[in-house]
Design an enzyme around this catalytic site. Structure first.
Site, short mmCIF file in Angstrom:
data_model
loop_
_atom_site.label_atom_id
_atom_site.label_comp_id
_atom_site.label_asym_id
_atom_site.label_seq_id
_atom_site.Cartn_x
_atom_site.Cartn_y
_atom_site.Cartn_z
N ARG A 128 62.54 24.58 16.41
CA ARG A 128 62.03 24.11 17.32
C ARG A 128 61.05 24.50 18.07
NH1 ARG A 128 66.73 26.57 21.07
NH2 ARG A 128 65.42 28.48 20.30
N ARG A 134 60.17 25.98 24.88
CA ARG A 134 59.76 26.82 25.22
C ARG A 134 59.39 28.67 25.23
NH1 ARG A 134 66.71 27.33 24.04
NH2 ARG A 134 65.93 30.03 23.76
N ARG A 146 64.53 38.96 20.33
CA ARG A 146 65.66 38.40 20.92
C ARG A 146 67.02 38.58 20.37
NH1 ARG A 146 63.19 32.05 21.69
NH2 ARG A 146 66.04 31.89 21.76
P1 AP5 Z 1 70.48 25.96 19.14
O1 AP5 Z 1 72.08 25.17 19.59
O2 AP5 Z 1 69.17 25.35 19.94
O3 AP5 Z 1 71.23 27.09 19.05
P2 AP5 Z 1 71.68 28.47 20.42
O4 AP5 Z 1 71.42 29.11 19.47
O5 AP5 Z 1 71.79 27.17 21.67
O6 AP5 Z 1 69.30 28.74 20.26
P3 AP5 Z 1 68.76 29.47 21.48
O7 AP5 Z 1 67.41 30.14 20.83
O8 AP5 Z 1 69.59 28.05 22.96
O9 AP5 Z 1 69.95 30.79 21.54
P4 AP5 Z 1 70.11 31.67 22.90
O10 AP5 Z 1 70.80 32.16 23.00
O11 AP5 Z 1 68.72 32.13 22.67
O12 AP5 Z 1 68.96 30.95 23.81
P5 AP5 Z 1 70.06 30.63 25.73
O13 AP5 Z 1 69.35 30.03 25.79
O14 AP5 Z 1 71.18 31.16 25.85
O15 AP5 Z 1 69.28 25.29 17.53
C1 AP5 Z 1 68.56 26.25 17.64
C2 AP5 Z 1 67.91 25.49 16.23
O16 AP5 Z 1 67.97 24.80 15.36
C3 AP5 Z 1 68.17 23.71 17.39
O17 AP5 Z 1 66.22 23.33 17.02
C4 AP5 Z 1 68.96 22.78 16.33
O18 AP5 Z 1 67.86 21.02 16.73
C5 AP5 Z 1 68.66 23.24 14.83
N1 AP5 Z 1 70.14 23.05 14.30
C6 AP5 Z 1 71.31 24.25 14.83
N2 AP5 Z 1 72.20 23.35 13.77
C7 AP5 Z 1 71.56 23.43 12.82
C8 AP5 Z 1 71.89 23.24 11.86
N3 AP5 Z 1 73.12 23.21 11.19
N4 AP5 Z 1 70.95 23.25 10.50
C9 AP5 Z 1 69.63 23.05 11.37
N5 AP5 Z 1 69.13 23.14 12.27
C10 AP5 Z 1 70.38 23.21 12.98
O19 AP5 Z 1 68.83 32.64 26.47
C11 AP5 Z 1 67.89 32.50 26.26
C12 AP5 Z 1 67.46 33.74 27.18
O20 AP5 Z 1 68.53 33.93 28.57
C13 AP5 Z 1 68.15 34.31 26.71
O21 AP5 Z 1 67.09 35.00 25.63
C14 AP5 Z 1 68.09 35.65 27.78
O22 AP5 Z 1 66.71 36.20 28.58
C15 AP5 Z 1 68.48 34.68 29.10
N6 AP5 Z 1 70.17 35.42 29.45
C16 AP5 Z 1 70.15 33.51 28.95
N7 AP5 Z 1 71.95 33.82 29.11
C17 AP5 Z 1 71.94 35.24 29.66
C18 AP5 Z 1 73.05 35.96 29.78
N8 AP5 Z 1 74.73 35.59 29.83
N9 AP5 Z 1 72.27 37.60 30.07
C19 AP5 Z 1 71.27 37.41 30.34
N10 AP5 Z 1 70.62 36.84 29.73
C20 AP5 Z 1 70.27 35.58 29.47
#
Ligand code: AP5
Length: 191
Positions: A128, A134, A146
């Site tokens: 991705r 990102r 992470r």
């Molecule tokens: P995707 O669907 O994007 O996966 P995801 O689990 O949403 O991954 P993220 O990297 O967005 O999760 P994250 O938890 O690190 O990020 P967040 O935005 O919450 O899929 C990933 C990739 O794989 C895509 O390209 C997709 O197409 C592909 N894919 C999906 N399924 C597939 C399959 N079956 N086979 C093949 N490919 C596939 O958080 C980001 C940051 O924000 C955190 O690190 C933190 O700093 C902050 N943050 C967010 N929420 C909080 C919180 N509650 N508290 C504190 N900090 C926070």
């Protein structure tokens, strides 16, 4: 209300599956990561603070994230349900979330936890990262951090929902449609 906590490590497929679940069940989708990235992109004060806190793959502070959630719950009191993607991510967030929902007269229905091995999520994020722009997808060190943060600070949140009898584990390896089918089966079994 159908309130789903969609859980799993970075790259587990939370965002991908949340979009599909939102459409099928006619509920809302809140990604705290997306909200924070929006604030950073617009250069708001909240975004600047979050960017500092998140450097190198760390979490944003509970205070900052809970502020976002409180506002969202207030603004969506009459929604038929919400998929919470990426929240709660620490024990204090989970506890505060329960209190907020209680005050709003609702509760978490279920936590659906996508189980995906480290090497698979790393590969997905690296793929991705080529096109996502990102900041946290660009370096292998940040991606590893992470995953470590998830294990040290976030994985414990699953135990909180296990104790409440709300935890469901879902195999997150396979095609997007296969995984979607498993998630739907878990939701439909609740009804
Ligand atoms: P995707 O669907 O994007 O996966 P995801 O689990 O949403 O991954 P993220 O990297 O967005 O999760 P994250 O938890 O690190 O990020 P967040 O935005 O919450 O899929 C990933 C990739 O794989 C895509 O390209 C997709 O197409 C592909 N894919 C999906 N399924 C597939 C399959 N079956 N086979 C093949 N490919 C596939 O958080 C980001 C940051 O924000 C955190 O690190 C933190 O700093 C902050 N943050 C967010 N929420 C909080 C919180 N509650 N508290 C504190 N900090 C926070």
């Amino acid at each position: 209300m159908l309130n789903i906590v969609l859980f799993g490590p970075p790259g587990a497929g939370k965002g991908t599956q949340a979009e599909k679940l939102q459409e099928k069940y006619g509920i809302l989708h809140l990604s705290t990561g997306e909200v924070i990235r929006g604030e950073i992109g617009r250069g708001t004060e909240l975004g600047k603070l979050a960017a500092e806190q998140m450097e190198g793959g760390k979490l944003a502070s509970d205070e900052l994230v809970l502020g976002i959630i409180a506002k969202y719950i207030e603004e969506h009191k009459s929604a038929p349900g919400v998929i919470f993607d990426g929240f709660p991510r620490t024990l204090p967030q989970a506890e505060a979330f329960d209190r907020m929902l209680d005050e709003a007269g609702t509760k978490v229905t279920v936590m659906l936890a996508l189980e995906v091995p480290d090497e698979v999520v790393t590969e997905r994020i690296l793929t991705r990262g080529k096109t996502s722009g990102r900041a946290d997808d660009q370096s292998i060190d940040t991606i590893r951090n992470r995953i470590e943060v998830y294990k040290k600070q976030t994985a414990v949140v699953a135990d909180y929902y296990k104790k409440a009898g709300k935890f469901r584990s879902v195999d997150g390896v396979g095609t997007i449609d296969e995984i979607f089918g498993r998630l739907c089966a878990a939701i439909d079994a609740l009804r």
